[in-house]
Design a protein around this motif. Structure first.
Motif, PDB file in Angstrom:
ATOM      1  N   MET A  47      -5.516  12.779   8.756  1.00  0.00           N
ATOM      2  CA  MET A  47      -4.909  11.083   8.868  1.00  0.00           C
ATOM      3  C   MET A  47      -3.533  11.479   8.483  1.00  0.00           C
ATOM      4  N   LYS A  48      -2.534  10.689   9.262  1.00  0.00           N
ATOM      5  CA  LYS A  48      -0.795  11.242   9.121  1.00  0.00           C
ATOM      6  C   LYS A  48      -0.219   9.689   9.971  1.00  0.00           C
ATOM      7  N   PHE A  49       0.412   9.784   9.036  1.00  0.00           N
ATOM      8  CA  PHE A  49       1.289   8.172   8.650  1.00  0.00           C
ATOM      9  C   PHE A  49       2.931   8.750   9.689  1.00  0.00           C
ATOM     10  N   LEU A  50       3.511   7.470  10.510  1.00  0.00           N
ATOM     11  CA  LEU A  50       5.050   7.532  11.148  1.00  0.00           C
ATOM     12  C   LEU A  50       5.318   6.594  10.236  1.00  0.00           C
ATOM     13  N   ILE A  51       6.799   7.286   9.607  1.00  0.00           N
ATOM     14  CA  ILE A  51       7.539   6.636   8.849  1.00  0.00           C
ATOM     15  C   ILE A  51       8.844   6.155   9.879  1.00  0.00           C
ATOM     16  N   ASP A  52       9.386   5.060   9.822  1.00  0.00           N
ATOM     17  CA  ASP A  52       9.903   3.706  10.459  1.00  0.00           C
ATOM     18  C   ASP A  52      10.902   4.348  10.223  1.00  0.00           C
ATOM     19  N   GLU A  53      11.642   3.996  11.197  1.00  0.00           N
ATOM     20  CA  GLU A  53      13.608   3.783  10.730  1.00  0.00           C
ATOM     21  C   GLU A  53      14.401   3.537   9.595  1.00  0.00           C
ATOM     22  N   CYS A  54      13.847   2.536   9.082  1.00  0.00           N
ATOM     23  CA  CYS A  54      14.421   1.612   7.725  1.00  0.00           C
ATOM     24  C   CYS A  54      13.973   2.185   6.743  1.00  0.00           C
ATOM     25  N   LEU A  55      12.890   3.118   7.019  1.00  0.00           N
ATOM     26  CA  LEU A  55      12.155   3.614   4.932  1.00  0.00           C
ATOM     27  C   LEU A  55      13.183   5.176   5.512  1.00  0.00           C
ATOM     28  N   SER A  56      13.299   5.830   4.237  1.00  0.00           N
ATOM     29  CA  SER A  56      13.865   7.510   3.917  1.00  0.00           C
ATOM     30  C   SER A  56      12.487   7.891   4.429  1.00  0.00           C
ATOM     31  N   LEU A  57      13.553   9.128   5.358  1.00  0.00           N
ATOM     32  CA  LEU A  57      13.321  10.590   6.049  1.00  0.00           C
ATOM     33  C   LEU A  57      12.337  11.221   4.962  1.00  0.00           C
ATOM     34  N   LYS A  58      12.377  11.278   3.849  1.00  0.00           N
ATOM     35  CA  LYS A  58      11.175  11.652   2.143  1.00  0.00           C
ATOM     36  C   LYS A  58       9.553  10.967   2.508  1.00  0.00           C
ATOM     37  N   LEU A  59       9.863  10.175   2.868  1.00  0.00           N
ATOM     38  CA  LEU A  59       8.360   9.145   2.402  1.00  0.00           C
ATOM     39  C   LEU A  59       7.945  10.675   3.750  1.00  0.00           C
ATOM     40  N   ALA A  60       8.179  11.153   5.175  1.00  0.00           N
ATOM     41  CA  ALA A  60       7.261  11.907   5.376  1.00  0.00           C
ATOM     42  C   ALA A  60       6.706  12.850   4.695  1.00  0.00           C
ATOM     43  N   GLY A  61       7.746  13.909   4.002  1.00  0.00           N
ATOM     44  CA  GLY A  61       7.498  14.713   3.216  1.00  0.00           C
ATOM     45  C   GLY A  61       6.828  14.084   1.949  1.00  0.00           C
ATOM     46  N   LEU A  62       6.461  13.547   1.726  1.00  0.00           N
ATOM     47  CA  LEU A  62       5.868  13.536   0.395  1.00  0.00           C
ATOM     48  C   LEU A  62       4.778  12.965   1.061  1.00  0.00           C
ATOM     49  N   ALA A  63       4.321  11.844   1.926  1.00  0.00           N
ATOM     50  CA  ALA A  63       3.131  12.091   2.588  1.00  0.00           C
ATOM     51  C   ALA A  63       2.406  13.719   3.290  1.00  0.00           C
ATOM     52  N   ARG A  64       3.300  14.728   3.466  1.00  0.00           N
ATOM     53  CA  ARG A  64       2.910  15.656   3.963  1.00  0.00           C
ATOM     54  C   ARG A  64       2.056  16.807   2.382  1.00  0.00           C
ATOM     55  N   ASP A  65       3.327  16.223   1.363  1.00  0.00           N
ATOM     56  CA  ASP A  65       2.650  17.038   0.324  1.00  0.00           C
ATOM     57  C   ASP A  65       1.229  16.059  -0.821  1.00  0.00           C
ATOM     58  N   ARG A  66       1.257  15.394  -0.185  1.00  0.00           N
ATOM     59  CA  ARG A  66      -0.195  14.671  -0.457  1.00  0.00           C
ATOM     60  C   ARG A  66      -1.639  14.902   0.769  1.00  0.00           C
ATOM     61  N   GLY A  67      -1.224  16.333   1.514  1.00  0.00           N
ATOM     62  CA  GLY A  67      -2.231  16.823   2.092  1.00  0.00           C
ATOM     63  C   GLY A  67      -2.197  15.478   3.923  1.00  0.00           C
ATOM     64  N   PHE A  68      -1.112  15.254   3.653  1.00  0.00           N
ATOM     65  CA  PHE A  68      -1.052  14.558   5.676  1.00  0.00           C
ATOM     66  C   PHE A  68      -0.291  14.811   6.540  1.00  0.00           C
ATOM     67  N   THR A  69      -0.294  17.100   6.758  1.00  0.00           N
ATOM     68  CA  THR A  69       0.008  17.533   7.328  1.00  0.00           C
ATOM     69  C   THR A  69       1.100  17.267   8.685  1.00  0.00           C
ATOM     70  N   GLU A  70       0.424  16.471   9.435  1.00  0.00           N
ATOM     71  CA  GLU A  70       1.102  15.674  10.560  1.00  0.00           C
ATOM     72  C   GLU A  70       2.016  14.917  10.648  1.00  0.00           C
ATOM     73  N   SER A  71       2.178  14.339   9.100  1.00  0.00           N
ATOM     74  CA  SER A  71       3.465  12.831   9.233  1.00  0.00           C
ATOM     75  C   SER A  71       4.265  13.612   9.664  1.00  0.00           C
ATOM     76  N   ALA A  72       5.435  11.916  10.210  1.00  0.00           N
ATOM     77  CA  ALA A  72       6.753  12.312  10.519  1.00  0.00           C
ATOM     78  C   ALA A  72       7.477  11.405  10.264  1.00  0.00           C
ATOM     79  N   HIS A  73       8.247  11.424  10.229  1.00  0.00           N
ATOM     80  CA  HIS A  73       9.524   9.949  10.478  1.00  0.00           C
ATOM     81  C   HIS A  73      10.268  10.122  11.500  1.00  0.00           C
ATOM     82  N   VAL A  74       9.656   9.046  12.431  1.00  0.00           N
ATOM     83  CA  VAL A  74      10.676   8.511  13.484  1.00  0.00           C
ATOM     84  C   VAL A  74      11.980   9.274  14.179  1.00  0.00           C
ATOM     85  N   ASN A  75      12.554   9.377  13.735  1.00  0.00           N
ATOM     86  CA  ASN A  75      14.124  10.789  13.515  1.00  0.00           C
ATOM     87  C   ASN A  75      13.110  11.610  14.197  1.00  0.00           C
ATOM     88  N   GLN A  76      12.704  12.150  12.955  1.00  0.00           N
ATOM     89  CA  GLN A  76      11.469  13.840  13.132  1.00  0.00           C
ATOM     90  C   GLN A  76      11.301  14.161  14.944  1.00  0.00           C
TER      91      GLN A  76
END
Length: 131
Positions: free
Chosen positions: A1-30
């Motif tokens: 599973m991987k997550f795409l964090i919307d612009e209205c939320l913090s870029l740091k949420l993508a890091g939280l997902a990656r720290d939980r093992g969802f390594t391909e997660s990203a923020h829209v800005n990335q």
């Protein structure tokens, strides 16, 4: 599973997902999608298999409903402005409850109410027609 964090939320949420093992997660800005219309974000998520994370439930519910199959939608919300602490708390709460089952064609709603209690709902979207 991987997550795409919307612009209205913090870029740091993508890091939280990656720290939980969802390594391909990203923020829209990335992904070069800063200020992209929601339709473009949904198309990217569907094409690349990202579960969308947003606090803009209304628009994204409408858009993923138009897809034959979508990877899932996580909606977090709270009264007033959602700071990083609340965003993190709600997103981690959702991750904890998702387990290993991908939310394909599902919506996950994690809501912080005015009494500071968190509720969690998981349901099919679009809702299946009754047979």
């Amino acid at each position: 599973m991987k997550f795409l964090i919307d612009e209205c939320l913090s870029l740091k949420l993508a890091g939280l997902a990656r720290d939980r093992g969802f390594t391909e997660s990203a923020h829209v800005n990335q992904l070069g999608l800063r200020s992209a219309p929601d339709e473009v974000i949904v198309r990217q998520a569907v094409t690349d298999g990202y579960v969308i994370v947003t606090n803009n439930a209304r628009d994204f519910l409408r858009l993923v409903k138009q897809e034959n199959t979508h990877p899932g939608l996580v909606c977090i919300s709270a009264p007033g402005r959602i700071n990083l602490d609340v965003q993190s708390r709600l997103f981690l709460y959702a991750l904890d409850r998702l387990g290993d089952k991908k939310p394909t064609n599902e919506v996950i709603q994690t809501v912080l109410n005015p009494a500071q209690k968190v509720s969690f709902k998981r349901y099919a979207w679009p809702k299946l027609a009754r047979q």
